[in-house]
Design an enzyme around this catalytic site. Structure first.
Site, PDB file in Angstrom:
ATOM      1  N   HIS A 285       0.347  -0.448 -10.619  1.00 53.45           N
ATOM      2  CA  HIS A 285      -0.506  -1.075  -9.602  1.00 53.45           C
ATOM      3  C   HIS A 285      -1.007  -2.445 -10.069  1.00 53.45           C
ATOM      4  O   HIS A 285      -2.194  -2.743 -10.025  1.00 53.45           O
ATOM      5  CB  HIS A 285      -1.678  -0.161  -9.248  1.00 53.45           C
ATOM      6  CG  HIS A 285      -2.258  -0.472  -7.894  1.00 53.45           C
ATOM      7  ND1 HIS A 285      -2.650   0.501  -7.025  1.00 53.45           N
ATOM      8  CD2 HIS A 285      -2.495  -1.629  -7.255  1.00 53.45           C
ATOM      9  CE1 HIS A 285      -3.116  -0.050  -5.919  1.00 53.45           C
ATOM     10  NE2 HIS A 285      -3.036  -1.341  -6.046  1.00 53.45           N
TER      11      HIS A 285
ATOM     12  N   ARG B 106       0.856  -1.189   0.000  1.00 53.71           N
ATOM     13  CA  ARG B 106       0.000   0.000   0.000  1.00 53.71           C
ATOM     14  C   ARG B 106       0.888   1.234   0.000  1.00 53.71           C
ATOM     15  O   ARG B 106       1.942   1.262   0.630  1.00 53.71           O
ATOM     16  CB  ARG B 106      -0.914   0.022   1.233  1.00 53.71           C
ATOM     17  CG  ARG B 106      -1.900  -1.127   1.299  1.00 53.71           C
ATOM     18  CD  ARG B 106      -3.000  -0.950   0.236  1.00 53.71           C
ATOM     19  NE  ARG B 106      -3.951  -2.033   0.277  1.00 53.71           N
ATOM     20  CZ  ARG B 106      -4.094  -2.935  -0.669  1.00 53.71           C
ATOM     21  NH1 ARG B 106      -3.320  -2.910  -1.738  1.00 53.71           N
ATOM     22  NH2 ARG B 106      -4.992  -3.879  -0.570  1.00 53.71           N
TER      23      ARG B 106
END
Length: 171
Positions: free
Chosen positions: A135, A87
């Site tokens: 991502h 994250r």
């Protein structure tokens, strides 16, 4: 490897099988054959000190938010390389840029950011020591379709679900 759960444990085993001196750090001690385990905040510095590569696969919790900061970078082996596939909020980006500019870290590969999408004005885009990926790190471990199929099979067989979120832990 910061994190020794499903993703971190898998990656640590892969690196160990390839012959790398591999260690994991997590909240609680893990037992992974051939892999040194560090756990708890008191052992974080020891886990970072000798590593050429530090890969973050931690869940984001109150305890792990901002864990990769100037203090952590200062404890890392000079010239270490950071990979964050967890994250964005794990990394204090201004501290990371400073560590890169001061050659404390040799580089970073970032799949996630504090703010997503990464703003066009972010200095990370043009930093010569930063590689940005879109991502997609989790797709390398397994696909969402496979996870969904496994969970549907567990429900159909009346089995407990293997991928439940523990709201108390935060992941």
């Amino acid at each position: 490897m910061l994190g020794a759960g499903r993703i971190g444990g898998w990656a640590a085993k892969l690196f160990a099988d390839l012959g790398y001196d591999t260690a994991v750090w997590s909240r609680h001690q893990k037992t992974l054959p051939g892999i040194q385990s560090y756990f708890g905040r008191a052992q974080l510095a020891d886990a970072l000190t000798l590593r050429d590569y530090v890969i973050c696969s931690l869940p984001l919790t109150g305890d792990t938010r901002g864990i990769l900061n100037s203090s952590a970078f200062g404890k890392m082996k000079r010239g270490a390389y950071l990979v964050n596939v967890a994250r964005g909020a794990h990394v204090k980006e201004a501290d990371l840029i400073r560590a890169l500019d001061e050659d404390q870290l040799s580089g970073a590969c970032l799949d996630v950011f504090q703010r997503e999408p990464l703003e066009a004005s972010s200095p990370l885009w043009n930093h010569p020591k930063v590689t940005i990926t879109p991502h997609v790190a989790s797709f390398w471990v397994d696909s969402g379709i496979d996870q969904a199929a496994d969970l549907c099979g567990q429900v159909a067989r009346g089995e407990p679900l293997s991928n439940k979120i523990d709201l108390e832990l935060g992941y």
